[in-house]
Design a protein around this motif. Sequence first.
Motif, PDB file in Angstrom:
ATOM      1  N   GLN A   1     150.051  39.383  37.593  1.00  0.00           N
ATOM      2  CA  GLN A   1     149.263  40.618  38.258  1.00  0.00           C
ATOM      3  C   GLN A   1     147.791  40.281  38.694  1.00  0.00           C
ATOM      4  O   GLN A   1     147.346  40.540  39.559  1.00  0.00           O
ATOM      5  CB  GLN A   1     149.280  41.617  37.400  1.00  0.00           C
ATOM      6  CG  GLN A   1     150.342  42.416  36.947  1.00  0.00           C
ATOM      7  CD  GLN A   1     151.004  43.005  38.464  1.00  0.00           C
ATOM      8  OE1 GLN A   1     150.210  43.749  39.125  1.00  0.00           O
ATOM      9  NE2 GLN A   1     152.127  42.701  38.465  1.00  0.00           N
ATOM     10  N   ALA A   2     147.260  39.333  37.488  1.00  0.00           N
ATOM     11  CA  ALA A   2     145.902  38.806  37.878  1.00  0.00           C
ATOM     12  C   ALA A   2     145.868  37.573  38.911  1.00  0.00           C
ATOM     13  O   ALA A   2     145.103  37.855  40.049  1.00  0.00           O
ATOM     14  CB  ALA A   2     145.418  38.040  36.461  1.00  0.00           C
ATOM     15  N   ALA A   3     146.889  37.179  38.904  1.00  0.00           N
ATOM     16  CA  ALA A   3     147.232  36.152  40.126  1.00  0.00           C
ATOM     17  C   ALA A   3     147.157  36.569  41.339  1.00  0.00           C
ATOM     18  O   ALA A   3     146.330  36.164  42.559  1.00  0.00           O
ATOM     19  CB  ALA A   3     148.187  35.234  40.029  1.00  0.00           C
ATOM     20  N   ILE A   4     148.140  37.823  41.710  1.00  0.00           N
ATOM     21  CA  ILE A   4     148.045  38.508  42.688  1.00  0.00           C
ATOM     22  C   ILE A   4     146.650  39.277  43.036  1.00  0.00           C
ATOM     23  O   ILE A   4     146.340  39.010  44.248  1.00  0.00           O
ATOM     24  CB  ILE A   4     149.177  39.727  42.439  1.00  0.00           C
ATOM     25  CG1 ILE A   4     150.207  39.202  42.378  1.00  0.00           C
ATOM     26  CG2 ILE A   4     149.080  40.603  43.621  1.00  0.00           C
ATOM     27  CD1 ILE A   4     151.468  40.147  42.058  1.00  0.00           C
ATOM     28  N   GLY A   5     146.193  39.674  42.078  1.00  0.00           N
ATOM     29  CA  GLY A   5     144.838  40.300  42.291  1.00  0.00           C
ATOM     30  C   GLY A   5     143.833  39.190  43.064  1.00  0.00           C
ATOM     31  O   GLY A   5     143.017  39.446  43.873  1.00  0.00           O
ATOM     32  N   ILE A   6     143.651  38.030  42.320  1.00  0.00           N
ATOM     33  CA  ILE A   6     142.673  37.162  42.924  1.00  0.00           C
ATOM     34  C   ILE A   6     143.371  36.709  44.231  1.00  0.00           C
ATOM     35  O   ILE A   6     142.350  36.316  45.014  1.00  0.00           O
ATOM     36  CB  ILE A   6     142.580  35.721  41.891  1.00  0.00           C
ATOM     37  CG1 ILE A   6     142.197  36.206  40.507  1.00  0.00           C
ATOM     38  CG2 ILE A   6     142.023  34.670  42.437  1.00  0.00           C
ATOM     39  CD1 ILE A   6     142.552  35.152  39.332  1.00  0.00           C
ATOM     40  N   GLU A   7     144.585  36.273  44.341  1.00  0.00           N
ATOM     41  CA  GLU A   7     144.938  35.844  45.850  1.00  0.00           C
ATOM     42  C   GLU A   7     144.656  36.984  46.970  1.00  0.00           C
ATOM     43  O   GLU A   7     144.217  36.577  47.951  1.00  0.00           O
ATOM     44  CB  GLU A   7     146.323  35.700  45.657  1.00  0.00           C
ATOM     45  CG  GLU A   7     147.003  34.987  46.845  1.00  0.00           C
ATOM     46  CD  GLU A   7     146.573  33.736  47.197  1.00  0.00           C
ATOM     47  OE1 GLU A   7     146.756  33.133  48.162  1.00  0.00           O
ATOM     48  OE2 GLU A   7     145.958  33.091  46.401  1.00  0.00           O
TER      49      GLU A   7
ATOM     50  N   GLU B   1     152.263  28.147  43.222  1.00  0.00           N
ATOM     51  CA  GLU B   1     150.875  27.144  42.906  1.00  0.00           C
ATOM     52  C   GLU B   1     150.161  27.842  41.790  1.00  0.00           C
ATOM     53  O   GLU B   1     149.954  29.115  41.804  1.00  0.00           O
ATOM     54  CB  GLU B   1     150.359  27.169  44.306  1.00  0.00           C
ATOM     55  CG  GLU B   1     149.024  26.324  44.126  1.00  0.00           C
ATOM     56  CD  GLU B   1     148.388  26.356  45.540  1.00  0.00           C
ATOM     57  OE1 GLU B   1     147.016  25.930  45.724  1.00  0.00           O
ATOM     58  OE2 GLU B   1     148.754  26.961  46.607  1.00  0.00           O
ATOM     59  N   VAL B   2     150.001  27.094  41.046  1.00  0.00           N
ATOM     60  CA  VAL B   2     149.065  27.500  39.841  1.00  0.00           C
ATOM     61  C   VAL B   2     147.690  27.532  40.424  1.00  0.00           C
ATOM     62  O   VAL B   2     146.908  26.558  40.929  1.00  0.00           O
ATOM     63  CB  VAL B   2     148.912  26.378  38.678  1.00  0.00           C
ATOM     64  CG1 VAL B   2     148.147  26.893  37.266  1.00  0.00           C
ATOM     65  CG2 VAL B   2     150.393  26.185  38.245  1.00  0.00           C
ATOM     66  N   ILE B   3     147.196  28.593  40.276  1.00  0.00           N
ATOM     67  CA  ILE B   3     145.472  29.025  40.980  1.00  0.00           C
ATOM     68  C   ILE B   3     144.663  29.186  39.911  1.00  0.00           C
ATOM     69  O   ILE B   3     143.373  29.448  40.194  1.00  0.00           O
ATOM     70  CB  ILE B   3     145.522  30.090  41.965  1.00  0.00           C
ATOM     71  CG1 ILE B   3     145.947  31.468  41.295  1.00  0.00           C
ATOM     72  CG2 ILE B   3     146.614  29.803  43.110  1.00  0.00           C
ATOM     73  CD1 ILE B   3     145.514  32.818  41.912  1.00  0.00           C
TER      74      ILE B   3
END
Length: 908
Positions: free
Chosen positions: A493-499, A464-466
Amino acid sequence: MTTTDLSHLLSKTAPGVLELGNARMVLFDILGGFWGIYQQIEALIGEKLSTSVLQQAGANGGASFATTFIPSEKLKSAAAFQACLQAYQTAGFGRFEVVSMDWETCRIQISADKAFEAWMHLEQEKECMAPGCAYTAGVLVGFINVISGRTDIVCIEQSCQGCGDQVCLFELMPASDAVGHEIITYSSHPGLGRNINLLEVLFERMPMGIALFDLDFRLVRFNPTWAEFIDLYTPSSITDVQPGASLFELAPDADQYFEPIFNQVLLGETVRVDGFKSVSSGIISYWDVVFSPLYENGNVVGVLDVTIDATERIEKDMQLRETLSTLEQRVEERTREVTSLLEISRELNATLDVSSLLEKILLEIKKLVPYSGASLMVVEGEELIVMAHNGPIPQNKIAGLRFPFQSSGANLAVLQSSKPVIIPDTQADTPLAQAFRDTASDQLNTIYGYIHSWMGVPLIVRGEVIGMLSLDHTEPNFYSQNSAVIALAFANQAAIGIENARLYQQERQQYQRAERRRQAAESLRDILSLLNSSEPLEKTLNLIVEQANRLMESSACLLHHINYAENFVEISASVGLPEELRAVKGFPLFSSARADERILERRPVWVSDFENMPQPTPQELSELDPDVREWRAQTNQIYRAWLAVPLIVRDEVFGSLAFYFSEPRKLNNEEIDLAISYADQAALAIENASLRTHAEQVAVLAERNRLARDLHDAVTQTLFSASLIAEVLPKIWERDPDAGHQRLEELRRLTKGALSEMRTLLLELRPAALADTDLNDLLGHQVNAFLARTMVQVDYTHDCLEKPPTQVKEMFYRIAQECLNNIAKHADADAVAIDLQCHSGMARMTISDNGIGFSTSDQTTAGLGLGIMRERASTIGAVLEINSRVNEGTRITLEWQRPMDMEEKEDE
């Protein structure tokens, strides 16, 4: 094999030259001569090639010897083969013996002791790794093929003394029978006759270039391979390579490479160079070369050049090194990427502060994918919100900036494709470039004017694009697909951090909700405890307001009471209000019409953000109550959100519980329900206070009625009797002074009893007086009152040297009171005895009568108050004994002992 004398066949034809039969022989030292030649050949062409040369030389030599030694008419016989073998042995090449022979098939086994190659290896102490008698095997192949008239007989060396075996074992057989074995074959060379020249064969057949130069660097001899090298790597052709030709004429411009080496060789030094570079008229070549000096009479007379073409190998090596260099560069780049990603991973594991993490990611990206500006954005609804930015745009203009999907075509392309999107030139006439310019709109030439190339990379979690990563640069065509690959790794990595931050926030919110529920439960429990106490209503309401304010995490909390008679909303309790608002006592009802209407409709009302409320007109402000106008002005400056819930008491709207928040607040159902819970508690406190007031009024009335009844039943009747006696006393005294004297004593007793009854009633009205009076005096009042009521004689004795505790004293008083009431009502006694003893740590009271008594096992005695007396005795830890029999009177004993822990406390 037996030795045969062949001396008659020898003849000397020239100095140092012998003929054995018709075969010419040259005498030389095998160990010093042949081994030296073998070593030189091996040094020049290597072990494998030198072995092959020796095999062929042996085969040709054996064939030549057999042809000249055996007359033609004696060929094709086993005897001829054995004769050749005998001659070879006689010449000193070893001791040979035919082990087995099948002449028809030419299968022959021959053992040899000290065959000359094996013998040479042993003498030189050089052990062979494999059978090494190549020359001898070749000679045997030459013998058998010439004598048998065949060309298909081969030789296999089965064992070798040079390898440590006992003998050298050779086996001759047809080639068809030797499949799978390493064999020595026969191939006669037409150019070889009786005078075979081994070095000539080597020179012509070597797979390397060999050339001899004189001292002027002119060719003396060369082999075809060397001539082919000149044709391939110089401007000269193969026809130009002739004896007498100058090396530097054949290879122009190469003198600068060759002359330094030749100078060393001419000084007597053998020079070996691997990968020697030569450039002739721009043609580059590489060689593995050996340059050796040629001597005559101890003087250097020329140069031997042995050359192997290494051009292809060197060029491949150079390509490999170039490839390796490129790979090393890529590995270094990848290492930097991995290092940066690992750094980000460590940050992911070390912090849940998403803002600092995203800033760190943007800084790490810049090390590998340079940019002028970069932003990390997340999807919220139909918009992208900027979470972090690094670049020339000021933070106050970019932080929290929102980009709607429909008006951000380039961003939408990234989100819909789930792949990186690159705009090489934002000024180009392409749909994406136009979409980018449309998004920038009127700020294209101001805030976003520096951007000439742009790249958007999606942030994807579980498919999913967040959100997306936006990178821009001042140079057109700056970003490539490789840039996109690297940026995508960081975007992940940024997506993981935000999630992770989102999950942490959800987990934290769940924990906070659970913690809030726990605190709310504890708070409500405290409030319930207070509700069940006799604390004043004001204190209870203040506690409710404080607890509600804390649990709701509000800045201020107020409890409003609607005074319907005066249409006024009063502030009954508050917490957290600034000083300038504490003086406000309330507002006219409906000064906030919408809010008051919803409260009266028993519905909660709230404002999530004061800034989003419609502002009143100056006319509307002027019509407001001054307190309301001041209140709104102050609260709008201090607070940003507000909630009020109705407060229902006895099914009527009593008022409301209001909360003020310093930040905008989107209230959920759970928070509103929590506020309603506190409003319910406040309503319960108000209702309890009302009930408590009513109960107190009823209790006062009941106490008044009880006192009136006691006065009527005791004091009033006693005084009435005394009044009657006082009226008739003068007449009685006149008629009979003795009778009058008796009546006067009765009057004294009645008034004394009435006085004791009054004192007893005063003790009931004033509990403090009960605590201050000695126990013996308290019982004395009881006795006097009893005497006045019953006219029963009482014998009261007491000895109290110590005052018991107040609670003990009260229980003794109450039990004595109950006993005397029972005697007066049920005992029908005419004599009562009371004894009281109070000594160190002990109190004992005994009350007895001579009345009708009762059976202690009779259930009908429950109405005598015996159970109440036992309960009162147990409260102070005393022992109550009741002894009674029918028609034998009653005796009640109450005894109390001071507990040990009470004594220790008093000692302390």
